[in-house]
Motif scaffolding. Structure first.
Motif, mmCIF file in Angstrom:
data_model
loop_
_atom_site.group_PDB
_atom_site.id
_atom_site.type_symbol
_atom_site.label_atom_id
_atom_site.label_comp_id
_atom_site.label_asym_id
_atom_site.label_seq_id
_atom_site.Cartn_x
_atom_site.Cartn_y
_atom_site.Cartn_z
ATOM 1 N N PHE A 7 -78.129 -14.374 -7.755
ATOM 2 C CA PHE A 7 -77.934 -12.944 -7.926
ATOM 3 C C PHE A 7 -77.386 -12.305 -6.656
ATOM 4 C CE2 PHE A 7 -81.611 -14.175 -10.491
ATOM 5 C CZ PHE A 7 -81.128 -13.836 -11.745
ATOM 6 N N ALA A 8 -76.621 -11.253 -6.841
ATOM 7 C CA ALA A 8 -76.222 -10.438 -5.704
ATOM 8 C C ALA A 8 -77.390 -9.517 -5.377
ATOM 9 C CB ALA A 8 -74.984 -9.625 -6.048
ATOM 10 N N VAL A 9 -77.564 -9.220 -4.108
ATOM 11 C CA VAL A 9 -78.694 -8.411 -3.668
ATOM 12 C C VAL A 9 -78.721 -7.068 -4.399
ATOM 13 C CG1 VAL A 9 -79.689 -7.200 -1.698
ATOM 14 C CG2 VAL A 9 -78.851 -9.527 -1.430
ATOM 15 N N SER A 10 -77.587 -6.478 -4.627
ATOM 16 C CA SER A 10 -77.564 -5.171 -5.281
ATOM 17 C C SER A 10 -77.881 -5.243 -6.768
ATOM 18 C CB SER A 10 -76.204 -4.504 -5.069
ATOM 19 O OG SER A 10 -75.197 -5.287 -5.684
ATOM 20 N N ASN A 11 -77.957 -6.418 -7.355
ATOM 21 C CA ASN A 11 -78.285 -6.529 -8.775
ATOM 22 C C ASN A 11 -79.668 -6.000 -9.098
ATOM 23 O OD1 ASN A 11 -75.850 -7.635 -9.373
ATOM 24 N ND2 ASN A 11 -76.579 -9.712 -9.657
ATOM 25 N N PHE A 12 -80.577 -6.032 -8.164
ATOM 26 C CA PHE A 12 -81.934 -5.579 -8.422
ATOM 27 C C PHE A 12 -82.136 -4.123 -8.035
ATOM 28 C CE2 PHE A 12 -82.536 -10.202 -7.638
ATOM 29 C CZ PHE A 12 -82.828 -10.530 -8.948
ATOM 30 N N ALA A 13 -81.157 -3.527 -7.392
ATOM 31 C CA ALA A 13 -81.281 -2.135 -6.973
ATOM 32 C C ALA A 13 -81.136 -1.220 -8.193
ATOM 33 C CB ALA A 13 -80.217 -1.793 -5.948
ATOM 34 N N VAL A 14 -82.015 -0.230 -8.281
ATOM 35 C CA VAL A 14 -81.996 0.718 -9.385
ATOM 36 C C VAL A 14 -82.048 2.110 -8.791
ATOM 37 C CG1 VAL A 14 -83.246 1.538 -11.408
ATOM 38 C CG2 VAL A 14 -83.197 -0.897 -10.902
ATOM 39 N N PHE A 36 -90.879 -8.245 -14.898
ATOM 40 C CA PHE A 36 -91.776 -9.012 -14.030
ATOM 41 C C PHE A 36 -92.234 -10.286 -14.726
ATOM 42 C CE2 PHE A 36 -92.582 -5.469 -11.034
ATOM 43 C CZ PHE A 36 -92.798 -6.165 -9.863
ATOM 44 N N GLN A 37 -92.694 -10.151 -15.963
ATOM 45 C CA GLN A 37 -93.238 -11.307 -16.687
ATOM 46 C C GLN A 37 -92.184 -12.391 -16.910
ATOM 47 O OE1 GLN A 37 -96.237 -11.918 -16.988
ATOM 48 N NE2 GLN A 37 -97.418 -10.089 -17.355
ATOM 49 N N MET A 43 -90.041 -16.535 -9.624
ATOM 50 C CA MET A 43 -90.833 -16.103 -8.469
ATOM 51 C C MET A 43 -91.603 -17.289 -7.897
ATOM 52 S SD MET A 43 -92.659 -12.609 -9.650
ATOM 53 C CE MET A 43 -91.784 -11.362 -10.551
ATOM 54 N N MET A 44 -92.191 -18.074 -8.792
ATOM 55 C CA MET A 44 -92.976 -19.222 -8.347
ATOM 56 C C MET A 44 -92.099 -20.217 -7.593
ATOM 57 S SD MET A 44 -95.440 -19.791 -11.633
ATOM 58 C CE MET A 44 -96.278 -21.194 -10.897
ATOM 59 N N LYS A 45 -90.896 -20.409 -8.079
ATOM 60 C CA LYS A 45 -89.989 -21.350 -7.432
ATOM 61 C C LYS A 45 -89.498 -20.799 -6.089
ATOM 62 C CE LYS A 45 -86.825 -22.975 -10.107
ATOM 63 N NZ LYS A 45 -85.553 -23.076 -10.846
ATOM 64 N N LEU A 46 -89.117 -19.531 -6.062
ATOM 65 C CA LEU A 46 -88.604 -18.924 -4.832
ATOM 66 C C LEU A 46 -89.632 -18.914 -3.713
ATOM 67 C CD1 LEU A 46 -86.694 -15.807 -6.212
ATOM 68 C CD2 LEU A 46 -85.677 -17.757 -5.057
ATOM 69 N N GLU A 89 -88.040 -6.661 -3.808
ATOM 70 C CA GLU A 89 -88.495 -7.357 -2.605
ATOM 71 C C GLU A 89 -88.941 -8.781 -2.909
ATOM 72 O OE1 GLU A 89 -91.496 -4.815 -0.971
ATOM 73 O OE2 GLU A 89 -90.042 -3.275 -0.406
ATOM 74 N N VAL A 90 -89.611 -8.968 -4.041
ATOM 75 C CA VAL A 90 -90.071 -10.310 -4.416
ATOM 76 C C VAL A 90 -88.878 -11.192 -4.775
ATOM 77 C CG1 VAL A 90 -91.359 -11.627 -6.140
ATOM 78 C CG2 VAL A 90 -92.369 -9.597 -5.125
ATOM 79 N N MET A 91 -87.989 -10.686 -5.594
ATOM 80 C CA MET A 91 -86.877 -11.503 -6.089
ATOM 81 C C MET A 91 -85.834 -11.793 -5.013
ATOM 82 S SD MET A 91 -87.917 -12.292 -8.990
ATOM 83 C CE MET A 91 -86.499 -13.159 -9.627
ATOM 84 N N ASN A 92 -85.710 -10.918 -4.028
ATOM 85 C CA ASN A 92 -84.764 -11.160 -2.937
ATOM 86 C C ASN A 92 -85.413 -11.907 -1.782
ATOM 87 O OD1 ASN A 92 -82.461 -9.973 -4.071
ATOM 88 N ND2 ASN A 92 -83.160 -7.939 -3.482
ATOM 89 N N VAL A 93 -86.649 -12.315 -1.941
ATOM 90 C CA VAL A 93 -87.433 -13.040 -0.939
ATOM 91 C C VAL A 93 -87.513 -12.232 0.354
ATOM 92 C CG1 VAL A 93 -87.903 -15.334 0.013
ATOM 93 C CG2 VAL A 93 -86.514 -15.150 -2.015
#
Length: 125
Positions: A7-14, A36-37, A43-46, A89-93
């Motif tokens: 993913f691009a970092v901005s993909n999670f920005a809302v 989230f679910q 998340m577990m892998k990252l 924050e979680v998804m972008n580590v």
């Protein structure tokens, strides 16, 4: 645009927006909850989390349930924005493993000593 993983970092920005009704706020919260679910395996892998998936899903549900009875739209908007930031924050580590594991600290922590001798043995007087 900076790439991170798939993913691009901005993909999670809302962008923040206020809900116009309680139904809209509820729909946004449910969508965030589902997001989230669905992301738990990633998340577990990252973050290399060595816990059962069910425990993580239960903790996510618990966090959402804590705010279930909030009725003010302004407060719901803030909670939604915070939830979106948390997800990003979680998804972008951007969060480290210890930040994530702090959510589970209550369940994994040994019981605190209550008697004088137990406290003494623990090194706390």
């Amino acid at each position: 645009m900076i790439q991170h993983g798939v993913f691009a970092v901005s993909n999670f920005a809302v962008t923040t927006a206020s809900a116009t009704s309680a139904n809209e706020a509820r729909a946004r919260a449910l969508a965030l909850y589902r997001q989230f679910q669905k992301s738990v395996p990633e998340m577990m892998k990252l973050h290399e989390i060595n816990m059962p998936t069910s425990a993580i899903r239960a903790k996510i549900r618990e966090e959402f349930e804590r705010h279930r009875n909030v009725e003010k739209l302004e407060v719901r908007d803030i909670l939604y924005a915070k939830g979106q930031m948390e997800y990003q924050e979680v998804m972008n580590v951007w969060k480290q493993n210890n930040h994530i594991m702090n959510y589970f600290a209550k369940e994994e922590a040994p019981p605190k000593p209550t008697t004088f001798l137990d406290k003494f043995y623990e090194g706390r007087s």
